[in-house]
Design a protein around this motif. Sequence first.
Motif, PDB file in Angstrom:
ATOM      1  N   UNK A   1       0.830  -1.214   0.000  1.00 52.20           N
ATOM      2  CA  UNK A   1       0.000   0.000   0.000  1.00 52.20           C
ATOM      3  C   UNK A   1       0.863   1.263   0.000  1.00 52.20           C
ATOM      4  N   UNK A   2       1.959   1.230   0.761  1.00 55.22           N
ATOM      5  CA  UNK A   2       2.860   2.385   0.790  1.00 55.22           C
ATOM      6  C   UNK A   2       3.499   2.596  -0.583  1.00 55.22           C
ATOM      7  N   UNK A   3       3.815   1.486  -1.277  1.00 54.48           N
ATOM      8  CA  UNK A   3       4.362   1.611  -2.633  1.00 54.48           C
ATOM      9  C   UNK A   3       3.370   2.295  -3.557  1.00 54.48           C
ATOM     10  N   UNK A   4       2.096   1.967  -3.433  1.00 46.95           N
ATOM     11  CA  UNK A   4       1.070   2.614  -4.254  1.00 46.95           C
ATOM     12  C   UNK A   4       0.995   4.109  -3.952  1.00 46.95           C
ATOM     13  N   UNK A   5       1.062   4.472  -2.685  1.00 49.77           N
ATOM     14  CA  UNK A   5       1.019   5.886  -2.328  1.00 49.77           C
ATOM     15  C   UNK A   5       2.210   6.637  -2.917  1.00 49.77           C
ATOM     16  N   UNK A   6       3.400   6.035  -2.791  1.00 50.96           N
ATOM     17  CA  UNK A   6       4.605   6.653  -3.337  1.00 50.96           C
ATOM     18  C   UNK A   6       4.518   6.751  -4.856  1.00 50.96           C
ATOM     19  N   UNK A   7       3.985   5.699  -5.500  1.00 51.55           N
ATOM     20  CA  UNK A   7       3.819   5.736  -6.947  1.00 51.55           C
ATOM     21  C   UNK A   7       2.880   6.838  -7.388  1.00 51.55           C
ATOM     22  N   UNK A   8       1.782   7.027  -6.670  1.00 49.57           N
ATOM     23  CA  UNK A   8       0.845   8.101  -7.006  1.00 49.57           C
ATOM     24  C   UNK A   8       1.470   9.478  -6.886  1.00 49.57           C
ATOM     25  N   UNK A   9       2.287   9.675  -5.861  1.00 47.40           N
ATOM     26  CA  UNK A   9       2.965  10.965  -5.666  1.00 47.40           C
ATOM     27  C   UNK A   9       3.949  11.240  -6.812  1.00 47.40           C
ATOM     28  N   UNK A  10       4.717  10.215  -7.186  1.00 48.12           N
ATOM     29  CA  UNK A  10       5.651  10.381  -8.303  1.00 48.12           C
ATOM     30  C   UNK A  10       4.904  10.626  -9.614  1.00 48.12           C
ATOM     31  N   UNK A  11       3.722  10.034  -9.736  1.00 53.38           N
ATOM     32  CA  UNK A  11       2.890  10.304 -10.908  1.00 53.38           C
ATOM     33  C   UNK A  11       2.459  11.758 -10.970  1.00 53.38           C
ATOM     34  N   UNK A  12       2.223  12.368  -9.819  1.00 52.68           N
ATOM     35  CA  UNK A  12       1.873  13.795  -9.782  1.00 52.68           C
ATOM     36  C   UNK A  12       3.056  14.656 -10.238  1.00 52.68           C
ATOM     37  N   UNK A  13       4.266  14.214  -9.917  1.00 51.90           N
ATOM     38  CA  UNK A  13       5.460  14.929 -10.397  1.00 51.90           C
ATOM     39  C   UNK A  13       5.496  14.903 -11.915  1.00 51.90           C
ATOM     40  N   UNK A  14       5.120  13.771 -12.501  1.00 49.52           N
ATOM     41  CA  UNK A  14       5.054  13.645 -13.956  1.00 49.52           C
ATOM     42  C   UNK A  14       4.083  14.656 -14.555  1.00 49.52           C
ATOM     43  N   UNK A  15       2.949  14.841 -13.904  1.00 50.92           N
ATOM     44  CA  UNK A  15       1.952  15.815 -14.381  1.00 50.92           C
ATOM     45  C   UNK A  15       2.549  17.221 -14.387  1.00 50.92           C
ATOM     46  N   UNK A  16       3.272  17.575 -13.320  1.00 48.39           N
ATOM     47  CA  UNK A  16       3.902  18.895 -13.244  1.00 48.39           C
ATOM     48  C   UNK A  16       4.902  19.124 -14.363  1.00 48.39           C
ATOM     49  N   UNK A  17       5.657  18.104 -14.720  1.00 40.06           N
ATOM     50  CA  UNK A  17       6.638  18.221 -15.807  1.00 40.06           C
ATOM     51  C   UNK A  17       5.946  18.420 -17.155  1.00 40.06           C
ATOM     52  N   UNK A  18       4.836  17.724 -17.370  1.00 39.04           N
ATOM     53  CA  UNK A  18       4.104  17.872 -18.629  1.00 39.04           C
ATOM     54  C   UNK A  18       3.498  19.266 -18.763  1.00 39.04           C
ATOM     55  N   UNK A  19       3.124  19.871 -17.653  1.00 37.01           N
ATOM     56  CA  UNK A  19       2.550  21.221 -17.695  1.00 37.01           C
ATOM     57  C   UNK A  19       3.565  22.242 -18.216  1.00 37.01           C
ATOM     58  N   UNK A  20       4.853  21.950 -18.049  1.00 37.04           N
ATOM     59  CA  UNK A  20       5.907  22.879 -18.497  1.00 37.04           C
ATOM     60  C   UNK A  20       6.386  22.570 -19.915  1.00 37.04           C
ATOM     61  N   UNK A  21       5.906  21.477 -20.500  1.00 38.12           N
ATOM     62  CA  UNK A  21       6.347  21.066 -21.831  1.00 38.12           C
ATOM     63  C   UNK A  21       5.548  21.798 -22.904  1.00 38.12           C
TER      64      UNK A  21
END
Length: 494
Positions: free
Chosen positions: A188-208
Motif C-alpha cells: 500500500x505504501x508503494x502505491x502511495x509513493x507511486x501516485x505521488x511520483x505520478x503527480x510529479x510527472x503531471x507537473x513536468x508535462x505542464x511545463x512542456x
Amino acid sequence: MKLRPFEKISSNQLNSGLNLVIADGLSAEAMVVFTSGTFLTAMAIHMGATNLQLGILAALPTFTTMFQLLAIWLVQRFNNRKVVTTVFNFLARLPLIAIGIIPFIFTGGTTVQVLIILLFFQHIFGDIGGAAWNSWMKDLIPGERLGSFFSHRSRMAQTLNVMLSLATAIGIDYVKSHYPQNEILTYNILFMLGGILGMVSVGLLLRTPEPKAQAINDKLFTLFGKPLKNKNFRSLLIFNSFWAFALNLATPFFAVYMMKTLGLPVAYIIGLGIAGQLSSIISIKLWGRYSDKFSNKNIVSICGPLYVACIIAYAIVPANNVTTALTLLAIIHILSGIATAGINLALSNIGIKLAPNSEAIAYISTKNMLVAFTSTIAPMIGGLLADFFASHPLNWSVQWHGMHLQLLNLQGWSYFFVIGGLLALLSLRLLNKVKEQGEINQYRMVAQMRVKLRSKLRANLGRRVTDGLYYPSVVVKRNVVRVLNAERSLRRSA
C-alpha cells in the motif's frame, strides 16, 4: 507555464521540451514500477486473488483502452492536448494514492475487489491522457529523431526501473522475513509513493510546450472509421491485434507461473526481470538507430521470432530443479529483453509513422483500442481456462533400452506458453502486408548490420592486444578485403 499551444516552437523550446519529456518518462516509470507488474501480482496473490481475478488485473490496462475514443472527442472539442493530457493524468494518479491510504483510514484494509475497481478507473483516466499525449508527441518530436529519441528515453527509464525494482524487491523480502504482518501495508505504501511520483510527472508535462495542432472537423465516428478504410493502416491493425492476442494469452502469467508453479521468491523474479531489463537497455540504442536508418517493420521481423522462442521456452522450464530452472529463465529473460526492446519500439514508432499528422490521434487511438480489445480477451480466457488445463496434463515421453526421455510435459500455464507462442509465430506472416516508407529488404538490413560489425572488428584487427601479441598480417589483410568487398556490394545494390 503556458497552457495554450504555440504557433511555432523555437529550437531552444524544443530541446527544453524534449528534456522535460524524458524527465516525465522517468517519474512515470517509477510510478509504474511501484504499482504494477510483479509487485502488483505478488500483492494480489498475497490477498488471495483467484486465477480469474489475476486475469482481470492483467486485462485491465488493455480493456480500458477503449476509452481513448473520448480523448479524440476532447481534443477535437478543445484543440488543446496539453490540458487534456495533464487533467486526466492527474485524475489517474488519485486512485493510486487512494489504494495507498485505505489501510490508514479503514481497519479492514484493501480487498482484491476494491483494488480492481480503483485500478479500473486509474487505467481509464490514464488511457484518455495517454491518447492525447501520443498525438502531442507526434507533432513535437521531429520525425527523423523519433526512433533515437524514444530509444534514449526508454533506455533511461529502464535503467531507473532496474534500480528501483531491485531496491524494492530487497525491501519487500526484508519485510516478509522480519515483519510478515506488514507485507500488505508495504504494498500500500508503494502505491502511495507511486501516485505521488505520478503527480510529479503531471507537473513536468505542464511545463512542456505543445505545437498547435490542425483543427479536426470530422465527426467522431467518421474519424474512427478512417483508419479502417486506409488499406495499409488496416493491415497494421490486423497484424498488431493478432500479435497482441497471442502474446497476452501467455505473458501476463509469467510471474504467476514462477511464483505458484516454480515456487520462486519475489526477489528471484525481480532479479530475472532485471537481467531482461539490462539486456533491453544495452540493445535498445541499436534498435533505435536502425529504426531511423532502415524500418520498424524489419526490426519486428527480426525480433519477433526470437521473442516467440522465448515464450515457448517457458514450457520446458523444469519445476523440480531450481538450478536448471533459474539458468533457463535467465537465458530466456536476457534474450526476451533484447527482443522486446526492438518490438516495443518498432510497433510504437510504426503506428506514429503511418498516421497522418492531421488525424494522428484518431489513427493511434483506433490502433490502441483494437489492440486493447484482443489483448483484454486473451488473459481473461487464460484465467478462465487455467484450472481446466491444470487438471489435464499432457505428457509425451520415449523409452528405449531402459532409457526414459521426456519430450513434452504440459500442464497448467505451460499450455498457454506453447499455444501463445505458435499463434504469435503465425501472426508474423501478416506483417508482410504492411508497407512502410524507407523499408528495405530484411536480408539487406541484416547484411548491413554484419558489415558494420565487421568494420568495427576490422579497426581492431591490426592493433596490439593487451598481452603484447599481434594478429598475423595475412589474416588482417584477408578480413579487411572481405569487409571492403561486402561494403562495395551493398552500395551497388542500394
